[in-house]
Design a protein around this motif. Sequence first.
Motif, mmCIF file in Angstrom:
data_model
loop_
_atom_site.group_PDB
_atom_site.id
_atom_site.type_symbol
_atom_site.label_atom_id
_atom_site.label_comp_id
_atom_site.label_asym_id
_atom_site.label_seq_id
_atom_site.Cartn_x
_atom_site.Cartn_y
_atom_site.Cartn_z
ATOM 1 N N LEU A 107 -6.430 -6.469 4.073
ATOM 2 C CA LEU A 107 -4.995 -6.246 4.117
ATOM 3 C C LEU A 107 -4.757 -4.881 4.739
ATOM 4 N N ILE A 108 -3.957 -4.858 5.792
ATOM 5 C CA ILE A 108 -3.537 -3.597 6.416
ATOM 6 C C ILE A 108 -2.086 -3.361 6.042
ATOM 7 N N GLY A 109 -1.816 -2.204 5.453
ATOM 8 C CA GLY A 109 -0.455 -1.860 5.069
ATOM 9 C C GLY A 109 0.039 -0.649 5.823
ATOM 10 N N GLY A 110 1.308 -0.638 6.134
ATOM 11 C CA GLY A 110 1.899 0.527 6.761
ATOM 12 C C GLY A 110 2.064 1.672 5.767
ATOM 13 N N GLN A 111 2.430 2.845 6.269
ATOM 14 C CA GLN A 111 2.705 4.008 5.415
ATOM 15 C C GLN A 111 3.567 4.975 6.220
ATOM 16 N N GLY A 112 4.354 5.789 5.513
ATOM 17 C CA GLY A 112 5.151 6.808 6.184
ATOM 18 C C GLY A 112 4.259 7.787 6.936
ATOM 19 N N ALA A 113 4.847 8.528 7.816
ATOM 20 C CA ALA A 113 4.091 9.463 8.658
ATOM 21 C C ALA A 113 3.451 10.563 7.807
ATOM 22 N N HIS A 114 2.254 10.986 8.236
ATOM 23 C CA HIS A 114 1.585 12.116 7.584
ATOM 24 C C HIS A 114 2.511 13.332 7.501
ATOM 25 N N THR A 115 3.288 13.534 8.545
ATOM 26 C CA THR A 115 4.156 14.722 8.605
ATOM 27 C C THR A 115 5.262 14.685 7.555
ATOM 28 N N GLN A 116 5.474 13.486 6.953
ATOM 29 C CA GLN A 116 6.499 13.338 5.915
ATOM 30 C C GLN A 116 5.872 13.093 4.538
ATOM 31 N N HIS A 117 4.590 13.444 4.412
ATOM 32 C CA HIS A 117 3.871 13.207 3.160
ATOM 33 C C HIS A 117 4.555 13.913 1.988
ATOM 34 N N LYS A 118 4.824 13.150 0.927
ATOM 35 C CA LYS A 118 5.444 13.641 -0.304
ATOM 36 C C LYS A 118 6.899 14.104 -0.110
ATOM 37 N N MET A 119 7.499 13.707 1.004
ATOM 38 C CA MET A 119 8.890 14.100 1.257
ATOM 39 C C MET A 119 9.876 13.001 0.875
ATOM 40 N N GLY A 120 9.378 11.832 0.510
ATOM 41 C CA GLY A 120 10.273 10.724 0.185
ATOM 42 C C GLY A 120 10.645 9.903 1.392
ATOM 43 N N SER A 121 9.671 9.653 2.266
ATOM 44 C CA SER A 121 9.939 8.858 3.467
ATOM 45 C C SER A 121 10.214 7.406 3.095
ATOM 46 N N LEU A 122 10.785 6.678 4.043
ATOM 47 C CA LEU A 122 11.133 5.281 3.811
ATOM 48 C C LEU A 122 9.909 4.479 3.369
ATOM 49 N N GLN A 123 10.042 3.780 2.243
ATOM 50 C CA GLN A 123 9.032 2.841 1.737
ATOM 51 C C GLN A 123 7.700 3.523 1.371
ATOM 52 N N ASP A 124 7.763 4.790 1.062
ATOM 53 C CA ASP A 124 6.548 5.531 0.701
ATOM 54 C C ASP A 124 6.148 5.204 -0.732
ATOM 55 N N LEU A 125 4.910 4.754 -0.925
ATOM 56 C CA LEU A 125 4.333 4.494 -2.242
ATOM 57 C C LEU A 125 2.843 4.841 -2.195
ATOM 58 N N PRO A 126 2.210 5.077 -3.344
ATOM 59 C CA PRO A 126 0.770 5.365 -3.361
ATOM 60 C C PRO A 126 -0.054 4.078 -3.265
ATOM 61 N N HIS A 127 -0.051 3.482 -2.089
ATOM 62 C CA HIS A 127 -0.683 2.169 -1.902
ATOM 63 C C HIS A 127 -2.161 2.159 -2.265
ATOM 64 N N VAL A 128 -2.892 3.166 -1.834
ATOM 65 C CA VAL A 128 -4.339 3.181 -2.061
ATOM 66 C C VAL A 128 -4.639 3.208 -3.558
ATOM 67 N N ASP A 129 -3.901 4.014 -4.294
ATOM 68 C CA ASP A 129 -4.092 4.068 -5.742
ATOM 69 C C ASP A 129 -3.830 2.709 -6.381
ATOM 70 N N MET A 130 -2.833 1.998 -5.872
ATOM 71 C CA MET A 130 -2.475 0.698 -6.429
ATOM 72 C C MET A 130 -3.511 -0.370 -6.078
ATOM 73 N N MET A 131 -4.081 -0.265 -4.903
ATOM 74 C CA MET A 131 -4.996 -1.300 -4.429
ATOM 75 C C MET A 131 -6.446 -1.086 -4.864
ATOM 76 N N THR A 132 -6.808 0.112 -5.210
ATOM 77 C CA THR A 132 -8.206 0.406 -5.528
ATOM 78 C C THR A 132 -8.804 -0.503 -6.608
ATOM 79 N N PRO A 133 -8.094 -0.791 -7.712
ATOM 80 C CA PRO A 133 -8.714 -1.625 -8.752
ATOM 81 C C PRO A 133 -8.917 -3.090 -8.362
ATOM 82 N N ILE A 134 -8.231 -3.558 -7.304
ATOM 83 C CA ILE A 134 -8.313 -4.984 -6.962
ATOM 84 C C ILE A 134 -8.937 -5.209 -5.584
ATOM 85 N N THR A 135 -9.647 -4.221 -5.077
ATOM 86 C CA THR A 135 -10.337 -4.369 -3.793
ATOM 87 C C THR A 135 -11.742 -3.798 -3.897
#
Length: 565
Positions: A107-135
């Motif tokens: 599964l490839i998921g999009g993510q907000g730009a690095h330059t907007q990290h932790k700024m509240g960019s559109l659709q920003d969520l901690p995807h890797v943290d969420m996916m780690t237990p099930i991959t």
Amino acid sequence: MPQSSTADNGQEQISGGHLVAKALKAEGVEVIYTLCGGHIIDIYDGCVDEGIEVVDVRHEQVAAHAADGYARITGKPGCAVVTAGPGTTDAVTGVANAFRAESPMLLIGGQGAHTQHKMGSLQDLPHVDMMTPITKFAATVPDTARAADMVSMAFRECYHGAPGPSFLEIPRDVLDAKVAVDTARVPKAGHYRASTRSAGDPEAVEKLADLLVHAEKPAILLGSQVWTTRGTEAAVELVRALNVPAYMNGAGRGTLPPGDPHHFQLSRRYAFSNADLIVIVGTPFDFRMGYGKRLSPDATVVQIDLDYRTVGKNRDIDLGIVGDAGLVLKSVTEAASGRINGGATRRKEWLDELRAAEQTAIEKRLPNLRSDASPIHPYRLVSEINDFLTEDSIYIGDGGDIVTFSGQVVQPKSPGHWMDPGPLGTLGVGVPFVLAAKQARPDKEVVALFGDGAFSLTGWDFETLVRYDLPFVGIVGNNSSMNQIRYGQKAKYGDARERVGNTLGDVHYDKFAQMLGGYGEEVRDPADIGPALQRARESGKPSLINVWVDPDAYAPGTMNQTMYK
């Protein structure tokens, strides 16, 4: 947009999306399943240039399930591409299902730009943290030049031990940026993954061969890993050469065709209670096996699995072999050659004993299998479906109680022709599995049985099947209930509370199919099931036969679930 461009310094440039597509092409990916989003469109552009088909669906869960299904059918990894935030969270169920079913997909998921990290960019969520237990692997692509390399790394991790899913998130600026072609590592096809096929410890293989030769009452369970490893031929050779009764579950169904003298289905509990040697191949001791407690405590138990962590989990064993099911079984047969007759000829009485137990179980169900009652008994429906299947029919089960009925009756006639969710018990896999199966194997007929509750979860992608002209024969066993749960509520809380939170409307799924451009038909008389299935087959369209089944009939497997005890 061109695949690459030339910078002012004369160096050829390539974008992150095109690097991803090149890595997918190197892995042999022919199709991606997706729902569009602004974070991921450069991957589409790369896929167009690489000749990878982009199949757009109506829900990201469908995309993930389809990638899972594609892997099961083809033996190659599937791929789904979704946007950030809710796009990725919508796909979580499909990834989790692939994880429990040991299905290799990315599964490839999009993510907000690095330059907007932790700024509240559109659709920003901690995807890797969420996916780690099930991959088996989850990571962020840190730099455009690493995009292809990270895709290849993720695929490699899919095959570490038992197969499973991987996840990559790619920030938008990483995906859209361009780098010099000579700074990006693009692994060559066939040059970045080693063979994962192990034939097991030779000493353990010899020991198993000896056990099989000397056993009086052996039994073998051929699980999903027999199909995953494409070990069908080796499994068939072993059971026939050593005269061993075989039971099949999951994707292992169809390893032996119905009518084969070593094919058994309904006497498994009897066999596991009375066998002196039980060989479990590619199936964990999970809830389906009573966590190992359903095996005779007096039997010698052998477990073969791709994953070291699974062997001996939940139950002690006498011998464990880690390896590729097909290669291990082939090695065992070879090790037993020359000694086979001494063990095989003694087992006629044991096979006759099991065949008698099998016949008793069939006769117990026979009145319902032939019932003319209305509403239609689910056993009659699944019996008609079983009679309808050909050697080229891929059968897909998506539901609770109705699919539990089918598990006792429906017998695929060829290997790789049975698909169900797997041990996560996910409802809603049916339509996406149809999508994947029909795309991967257009030469095959696809027959899918849905519970009405299960179909409702992903049924809108029936339109995707119509849009892509993917005909299949679909059947909805309609009792206007989530009946597997209803039974438990009735058993635990009584008749007055059996209908809390599990009752559905009387939906005419035949009309739903017609509305979306498919073939639909309603059936209330059991005599009409067979003709309706045939008309659906001949329609050449995606179809739904809406069969009204008895809401007060429950499968034995439903009634025996330990959660209701």
